[in-house]
Design a protein around this motif. Structure first.
Motif, PDB file in Angstrom:
ATOM      1  N   SER A   1     -60.915  43.653   8.928  1.00 56.37           N
ATOM      2  CA  SER A   1     -60.542  42.237   8.999  1.00 56.37           C
ATOM      3  C   SER A   1     -61.568  41.430   9.785  1.00 56.37           C
ATOM      4  N   THR A   2     -62.208  42.059  10.796  1.00 55.79           N
ATOM      5  CA  THR A   2     -63.271  41.349  11.506  1.00 55.79           C
ATOM      6  C   THR A   2     -64.432  41.016  10.578  1.00 55.79           C
TER       7      THR A   2
ATOM      8  N   ILE B   1     -58.587  46.823  11.574  1.00 57.97           N
ATOM      9  CA  ILE B   1     -59.064  45.674  12.340  1.00 57.97           C
ATOM     10  C   ILE B   1     -60.554  45.469  12.115  1.00 57.97           C
ATOM     11  N   ASP B   2     -61.308  46.578  11.987  1.00 58.06           N
ATOM     12  CA  ASP B   2     -62.741  46.425  11.720  1.00 58.06           C
ATOM     13  C   ASP B   2     -62.958  45.722  10.388  1.00 58.06           C
TER      14      ASP B   2
ATOM     15  N   VAL C   1     -54.323  51.071  12.694  1.00 56.60           N
ATOM     16  CA  VAL C   1     -54.740  49.704  12.996  1.00 56.60           C
ATOM     17  C   VAL C   1     -56.216  49.638  13.352  1.00 56.60           C
ATOM     18  N   ASP C   2     -56.735  50.665  14.036  1.00 56.02           N
ATOM     19  CA  ASP C   2     -58.123  50.613  14.501  1.00 56.02           C
ATOM     20  C   ASP C   2     -59.103  50.474  13.350  1.00 56.02           C
TER      21      ASP C   2
ATOM     22  N   SER D   1     -50.822  48.333  10.456  1.00 58.24           N
ATOM     23  CA  SER D   1     -49.703  48.700  11.314  1.00 58.24           C
ATOM     24  C   SER D   1     -48.686  49.544  10.558  1.00 58.24           C
TER      25      SER D   1
ATOM     26  N   ILE E   1     -54.110  43.384   8.933  1.00 58.02           N
ATOM     27  CA  ILE E   1     -53.676  44.013  10.182  1.00 58.02           C
ATOM     28  C   ILE E   1     -52.249  44.541  10.032  1.00 58.02           C
ATOM     29  N   LEU E   2     -51.410  43.809   9.264  1.00 65.66           N
ATOM     30  CA  LEU E   2     -50.040  44.299   9.036  1.00 65.66           C
ATOM     31  C   LEU E   2     -50.046  45.604   8.242  1.00 65.66           C
TER      32      LEU E   2
END
Lengths: 88, 99, 164
Positions: A64-65, A61-62, A57-58, A52, A48-49
């Motif tokens: 990382s999920t 995040i997927d 980020v969008d 950023s 996530i970092l």
């Protein structure tokens, strides 16, 4: 702000090294599993970092999920297997 | 706004460092899992909230909160599974010698 | 053919659809149509799978319970941090056998999850009425031993006399 994020990323990489020491060195197999679990939590924060830093980020995040869900399934499977097998 | 984000991220980093020190120093699996649970509970929380503040208000904040909820739901399950496997495999918890 | 509760199916499909919108982040009509089709299909495939009936009265109380749990997490995290950074490492780990009076299974799950989420205590084994809890030292296990956590959860579930 970018330099600060770079500093945080480097610190997280060093922390992953500390967990890796536990994975390689751990006296029992359970220490290794625990170390891998800690590494995956760090990897989620790291992803996530990075998102950023790159202003995407969008997308990250997927990723990382998916990583978190795979980690859940893998850790449960390993724990179940070791529970049935007993201490090596 | 950025100052607040930096404060949150540094606080989260502090707890992550403490957890790594604990993972290296503590004597056995059961006590090490306490150190890992610091990471999961407060370190990741402060860090992700800092990133969410830095991102500003958009759909991304909601997604970051969803990842945080996922972490809070799954990490206790993984820690419990590992510790239960260790206990059932017959590992003895570490005790201080002078009992 | 399995018995399908249509109300529960619609609820599940709505939850999946909200998740879809949150993850895709686009309001294009073809994306929305695809998401609605996929969530209805997944909800239909998974229907009749569990006897779970959502009880919204408990959800509100659970959300009110979370800030208290978070304050306890912060408190015990600071305590465990002090323990780890102490050069002498003054820990005295112990296995506690905790008896619970909670009969509802969801309440026992919430209790075990809260215990594990709090640093310093971790649930090692769950039976019907006994939990084996590994604790780092006596201060961090105070909530579990005095039964404060269990009392809070019992008040959330209303004495736990709903069906398991």
């Amino acid at each position: 702000m970018n330099t600060f994020f770079l500093f945080v990323l480097l610190t997280l990489a060093v922390l992953i090294g500390a967990y890796l020491y536990r994975v390689l060195q751990g006296p029992t197999i359970f220490d290794r599993v625990l170390g891998l679990n800690g590494i995956s939590t760090k990897a989620i924060i790291l992803l996530i970092l990075i998102g950023s830093v790159h202003e995407r980020v969008d997308m990250f995040i997927d990723i990382s999920t998916g990583y978190a869900l795979l980690n859940l399934v893998g850790a449960l499977a390993v724990a179940k297997y070791l529970e049935q097998k007993g201490l090596p | 706004m950025d100052v607040l984000a930096v404060i949150f991220i540094l606080a989260g980093l502090f707890f992550l460092v403490v957890a790594a020190i604990g993972v290296i120093r503590l004597p056995d699996v059961f006590t090490r899992s306490h150190a890992v649970s610091i990471t999961d509970s407060l370190g990741a929380f402060l860090m992700l909230i800092g990133i969410a503040i830095h991102e500003g208000f958009s759909l991304n904040v909601l997604k970051i909160l969803a990842v945080l909820a996922l972490l809070y739901l799954q990490n206790p399950v993984i820690a419990h599974a590992t510790v239960r496997a260790a206990l059932r495999a017959g590992l003895k918890p570490w005790q201080r010698e002078s009992t | 053919m399995r018995p399908v509760s249509s109300q529960f199916l619609l609820l599940k499909a709505t939850a999946l659809f909200v998740l879809w919108i949150m993850l895709s982040g686009s309001f294009n009509w073809i994306h929305l149509l695809l998401g609605a089709t996929a969530s209805l299909l997944i909800a239909w495939i998974n229907s009749g799978h569990s006897p779970f009936v959502p009880n919204f009265r408990i959800w509100g109380k659970t959300i009110l319970f979370l800030p208290w749990l978070f304050s306890r997490i912060v408190h015990s995290t600071l305590h465990v941090t002090k323990l780890i950074l102490n050069p002498k490492l003054p820990i005295s780990p112990k296995l506690l056998h905790v008896k619970t009076n909670l009969r509802n299974r969801a309440a026992v799950v919430l209790l075990g999850n809260s215990i594990t989420l709090t640093p310093g205590t971790i649930t090692a084994e769950v039976d019907d009425s006994t939990l084996i809890v590994h604790t780092l030292d006596d201060v961090s296990s105070e909530d579990v031993r005095s039964g404060r956590l269990e009392g809070k959860i019992a008040s959330v579930f209303g004495n736990g006399d709903t069906s398991p």
